[in-house]
Write an enzyme that holds these catalytic residues in place. Sequence first.
Site, PDB file in Angstrom:
ATOM      1  N   LYS A  94       0.857  -1.192   0.000  1.00 37.14           N
ATOM      2  CA  LYS A  94       0.000   0.000   0.000  1.00 37.14           C
ATOM      3  C   LYS A  94       0.887   1.233   0.000  1.00 37.14           C
ATOM      4  O   LYS A  94       1.974   1.214   0.560  1.00 37.14           O
ATOM      5  CB  LYS A  94      -0.897  -0.027   1.256  1.00 37.14           C
TER       6      LYS A  94
ATOM      7  N   LYS B 208      -7.080  -6.257  -2.578  1.00 41.75           N
ATOM      8  CA  LYS B 208      -7.960  -5.488  -1.684  1.00 41.75           C
ATOM      9  C   LYS B 208      -8.641  -4.357  -2.446  1.00 41.75           C
ATOM     10  O   LYS B 208      -7.972  -3.567  -3.109  1.00 41.75           O
ATOM     11  CB  LYS B 208      -7.153  -4.914  -0.518  1.00 41.75           C
TER      12      LYS B 208
END
EC number: 4.2.3.153
Length: 240
Positions: free
Chosen positions: A32, A99
């Site tokens: 991320k 995700k």
Amino acid sequence: MSTAAPGLLASVTDLHEMELARAGGADIVDLKQPAFGTLGAWSTDALAAAVMLWTAWGEQLGEAGRPALSATIGDQPMVPALVRTAAERVARTGVPLVKIGLSASQHTNECIEALAPLASRTRLIGVLFADEAPDFAVLAALGRAGFAGVMIDTADKKAGSLTEHFDPLTLGQFVAEARRHGLMTGLAGSLRLEDIPALVGVGADYLGFRGALCEGGRTGTLDPVRLGQVHARLREPSDH
């Protein structure tokens, strides 16, 4: 009753942090870029390099010895074609857990349906946002579409942590409802070391961390000492 300790999801921004997270006992290494938003995404080339490193871990440590690997698709508007394209870009790199942020929108269910074909060949994780008053009815749609799991996070990091939006009872209901639909569960959202004891008893599969692991907050650098503290706290015996 005693619950199994939740696994540790550690969000990382580069290959060096990936190695630190693995060495520090993370159960899921989550790719991320917090500087690019709530679920800021890695570039395609960087994801490919991360998958190569993760594959090498498997060769060195065996399947059981390496953490799982997840990556976010970036902050996307709830437009089915855009969400699907972004998810497919990440999935094509070979990241096993993808995700997908599901913002509160009248088009959220359409986005979930558009992802069903991809969910049949890649493990997708939906991410709901506690500060957007998420509708837990969406869990049934995720189950129908074949998603592998669901997390609750926070979208606006200035609006408080997960525990300021939901109490453990509500989070426990979320976990129970998600399990009913065959989904693994994770809790994240500016979680701190002191949040862990209350959240362990909720029964989620994973707790996710970034800021608590870093020197200088979520856009800072991963600190092995802080990671070690979170890992140790998660493993402490619980009476919940």
